[in-house]
Design a protein around this motif. Structure first.
Motif, PDB file in Angstrom:
ATOM      1  N   ALA A   1      70.455  69.146  11.316  1.00 15.41           N
ATOM      2  CA  ALA A   1      69.315  68.694  12.115  1.00 15.41           C
ATOM      3  C   ALA A   1      68.297  69.830  12.190  1.00 15.41           C
ATOM      4  N   PRO A   2      67.017  69.512  12.152  1.00 22.09           N
ATOM      5  CA  PRO A   2      66.004  70.584  12.156  1.00 22.09           C
ATOM      6  C   PRO A   2      66.143  71.563  13.318  1.00 22.09           C
ATOM      7  N   ALA A   3      66.437  71.053  14.526  1.00 30.05           N
ATOM      8  CA  ALA A   3      66.566  71.954  15.675  1.00 30.05           C
ATOM      9  C   ALA A   3      67.771  72.877  15.502  1.00 30.05           C
ATOM     10  N   THR A   4      68.877  72.337  14.998  1.00 32.74           N
ATOM     11  CA  THR A   4      70.062  73.161  14.768  1.00 32.74           C
ATOM     12  C   THR A   4      69.802  74.192  13.683  1.00 32.74           C
ATOM     13  N   ALA A   5      69.125  73.782  12.647  1.00 30.49           N
ATOM     14  CA  ALA A   5      68.820  74.719  11.566  1.00 30.49           C
ATOM     15  C   ALA A   5      67.946  75.871  12.065  1.00 30.49           C
ATOM     16  N   ARG A   6      66.929  75.579  12.887  1.00 31.66           N
ATOM     17  CA  ARG A   6      66.062  76.647  13.393  1.00 31.66           C
ATOM     18  C   ARG A   6      66.842  77.604  14.288  1.00 31.66           C
ATOM     19  N   HIS A   7      67.735  77.070  15.138  1.00 30.10           N
ATOM     20  CA  HIS A   7      68.531  77.922  16.032  1.00 30.10           C
ATOM     21  C   HIS A   7      69.450  78.845  15.233  1.00 30.10           C
ATOM     22  N   LEU A   8      70.111  78.296  14.226  1.00 31.81           N
ATOM     23  CA  LEU A   8      71.053  79.102  13.457  1.00 31.81           C
ATOM     24  C   LEU A   8      70.335  80.119  12.566  1.00 31.81           C
ATOM     25  N   VAL A   9      69.164  79.798  12.098  1.00 35.45           N
ATOM     26  CA  VAL A   9      68.391  80.766  11.322  1.00 35.45           C
ATOM     27  C   VAL A   9      67.997  81.947  12.212  1.00 35.45           C
ATOM     28  N   ALA A  10      67.567  81.673  13.416  1.00 36.15           N
ATOM     29  CA  ALA A  10      67.205  82.760  14.334  1.00 36.15           C
ATOM     30  C   ALA A  10      68.425  83.626  14.664  1.00 36.15           C
ATOM     31  N   LEU A  11      69.569  82.983  14.870  1.00 27.44           N
ATOM     32  CA  LEU A  11      70.788  83.738  15.167  1.00 27.44           C
ATOM     33  C   LEU A  11      71.187  84.619  13.985  1.00 27.44           C
ATOM     34  N   ALA A  12      71.134  84.080  12.790  1.00 29.52           N
ATOM     35  CA  ALA A  12      71.509  84.855  11.602  1.00 29.52           C
ATOM     36  C   ALA A  12      70.549  86.017  11.370  1.00 29.52           C
ATOM     37  N   LYS A  13      69.278  85.835  11.652  1.00 27.59           N
ATOM     38  CA  LYS A  13      68.321  86.931  11.497  1.00 27.59           C
ATOM     39  C   LYS A  13      68.656  88.069  12.455  1.00 27.59           C
TER      40      LYS A  13
ATOM     41  N   ALA B   1      71.163  88.242   1.324  1.00 28.96           N
ATOM     42  CA  ALA B   1      72.317  88.360   2.215  1.00 28.96           C
ATOM     43  C   ALA B   1      72.715  86.966   2.669  1.00 28.96           C
ATOM     44  N   ALA B   2      73.923  86.841   3.230  1.00 34.68           N
ATOM     45  CA  ALA B   2      74.415  85.556   3.739  1.00 34.68           C
ATOM     46  C   ALA B   2      75.233  85.818   4.997  1.00 34.68           C
ATOM     47  N   ILE B   3      75.010  85.021   6.009  1.00 40.67           N
ATOM     48  CA  ILE B   3      75.729  85.102   7.277  1.00 40.67           C
ATOM     49  C   ILE B   3      76.430  83.769   7.498  1.00 40.67           C
ATOM     50  N   ARG B   4      77.757  83.839   7.734  1.00 45.70           N
ATOM     51  CA  ARG B   4      78.529  82.632   8.018  1.00 45.70           C
ATOM     52  C   ARG B   4      78.678  82.489   9.533  1.00 45.70           C
ATOM     53  N   LEU B   5      78.441  81.271  10.005  1.00 43.95           N
ATOM     54  CA  LEU B   5      78.519  80.979  11.437  1.00 43.95           C
ATOM     55  C   LEU B   5      79.493  79.830  11.682  1.00 43.95           C
ATOM     56  N   ILE B   6      80.299  79.968  12.734  1.00 48.82           N
ATOM     57  CA  ILE B   6      81.205  78.888  13.127  1.00 48.82           C
ATOM     58  C   ILE B   6      80.931  78.547  14.588  1.00 48.82           C
ATOM     59  N   LYS B   7      81.244  77.313  14.927  1.00 49.08           N
ATOM     60  CA  LYS B   7      80.996  76.869  16.297  1.00 49.08           C
ATOM     61  C   LYS B   7      82.258  77.040  17.128  1.00 49.08           C
ATOM     62  N   GLU B   8      82.152  77.812  18.223  1.00 46.89           N
ATOM     63  CA  GLU B   8      83.242  78.028  19.169  1.00 46.89           C
ATOM     64  C   GLU B   8      82.778  77.525  20.534  1.00 46.89           C
ATOM     65  N   GLY B   9      83.261  76.326  20.883  1.00 53.42           N
ATOM     66  CA  GLY B   9      82.775  75.711  22.117  1.00 53.42           C
ATOM     67  C   GLY B   9      81.343  75.270  21.928  1.00 53.42           C
ATOM     68  N   PRO B  10      80.487  75.647  22.873  1.00 57.31           N
ATOM     69  CA  PRO B  10      79.096  75.217  22.776  1.00 57.31           C
ATOM     70  C   PRO B  10      78.226  76.172  21.959  1.00 57.31           C
ATOM     71  N   SER B  11      78.766  77.303  21.562  1.00 57.78           N
ATOM     72  CA  SER B  11      77.948  78.325  20.891  1.00 57.78           C
ATOM     73  C   SER B  11      78.439  78.562  19.463  1.00 57.78           C
ATOM     74  N   TRP B  12      77.571  79.259  18.742  1.00 56.17           N
ATOM     75  CA  TRP B  12      77.872  79.623  17.362  1.00 56.17           C
ATOM     76  C   TRP B  12      78.133  81.129  17.302  1.00 56.17           C
ATOM     77  N   THR B  13      79.100  81.489  16.421  1.00 55.50           N
ATOM     78  CA  THR B  13      79.510  82.875  16.333  1.00 55.50           C
ATOM     79  C   THR B  13      79.540  83.299  14.872  1.00 55.50           C
ATOM     80  N   PRO B  14      79.041  84.523  14.552  1.00 56.02           N
ATOM     81  CA  PRO B  14      79.131  85.004  13.174  1.00 56.02           C
ATOM     82  C   PRO B  14      80.546  85.470  12.848  1.00 56.02           C
ATOM     83  N   VAL B  15      80.979  85.150  11.635  1.00 53.83           N
ATOM     84  CA  VAL B  15      82.303  85.585  11.158  1.00 53.83           C
ATOM     85  C   VAL B  15      82.139  86.159   9.753  1.00 53.83           C
ATOM     86  N   ARG B  16      83.061  87.030   9.414  1.00 49.53           N
ATOM     87  CA  ARG B  16      83.043  87.613   8.062  1.00 49.53           C
ATOM     88  C   ARG B  16      83.991  86.851   7.155  1.00 49.53           C
TER      89      ARG B  16
END
Length: 220
Positions: free
Chosen positions: A124-136, A205-220
């Protein structure tokens, strides 16, 4: 007595006369034959016939190798008939091509546009924008050290081993991982100077994110 002598003399004389007459007759025959006009005409025909036969033979000529070869069509006409016309294309005005290295921050929108075109588009566009900001933010902490305390489980060291200066993120795009549909991978293009001072743009570069509860967390 005289009669017998005349008879004896007449035998050899007659033989001699006969021989003379025979020789004379042969000579007359030869003279008459040579004087005959028909004989001269036949002889002249025999002499003339040979060169006439030779002159009436058709001439046979051997063509030169260049004349025996068929004429080739001109190269230009052959090429025009067998080759299709060249088709030229240009990049769309919306920014389908990447800018050259060192183009500067003004060219970053072209990089972003290219990444948007290559993105999977399964968020979803809103989810994509949120995760892009988090990865940056995560990647900025990774290469500069600023904000690592926000993700202590991701950064095991408080300070990066290599610090980049003149850092900027040129573009980023997020999409679900086809092999792990619950995970999201954010791909980034960035620029910076290493500790030796070498500045490069177009780094990836690439950042992997997983969802833990209501939030997203970066993992290696």
């Amino acid at each position: 007595m005289s009669t017998r002598q005349s008879s004896r003399l007449s035998g050899p004389a007659l033989t001699a006369v006969a021989a003379v007459l025979a020789i004379a007759g042969a000579g007359l025959l030869a003279v008459s034959a040579s004087a005959d006009p028909s004989h001269h005409a036949a002889a002249s025909r025999t002499v003339v016939a040979q060169p006439r036969d030779i002159s009436l033979r058709p001439a046979v000529t051997t063509p030169s190798p260049s004349a025996a070869r068929p004429a080739r069509p001109p190269r230009s006409g052959h090429a025009a008939a067998s080759r299709p016309p060249a088709v030229r294309t240009r990049a769309p005005a919306t920014g389908g091509a990447l800018p050259p290295p060192g183009a500067g921050p003004e060219a970053d929108p072209l990089v972003q546009d290219a990444m948007n075109r290559a993105a999977a588009g399964n968020l979803a566009p809103a989810t994509a924008r949120h995760l892009v900001a988090l990865a940056k933010a995560v990647w900025t902490a990774d290469v500069t050290g600023a904000g690592r305390d926000r993700w202590p489980g991701y950064f095991t060291d408080p300070a990066p081993s290599t610090v980049y200066t003149r850092f900027r993120i040129q573009a980023a795009a997020a999409g679900r991982d086809p092999e792990h549909p619950k995970d999201v991978v954010v791909r980034l293009v960035w620029a910076g100077a290493d500790p030796a001072g070498m500045f490069l743009d177009g780094r990836t570069a690439a950042i992997r994110l997983i969802k833990e509860g209501p939030s997203w967390t970066p993992v290696r």
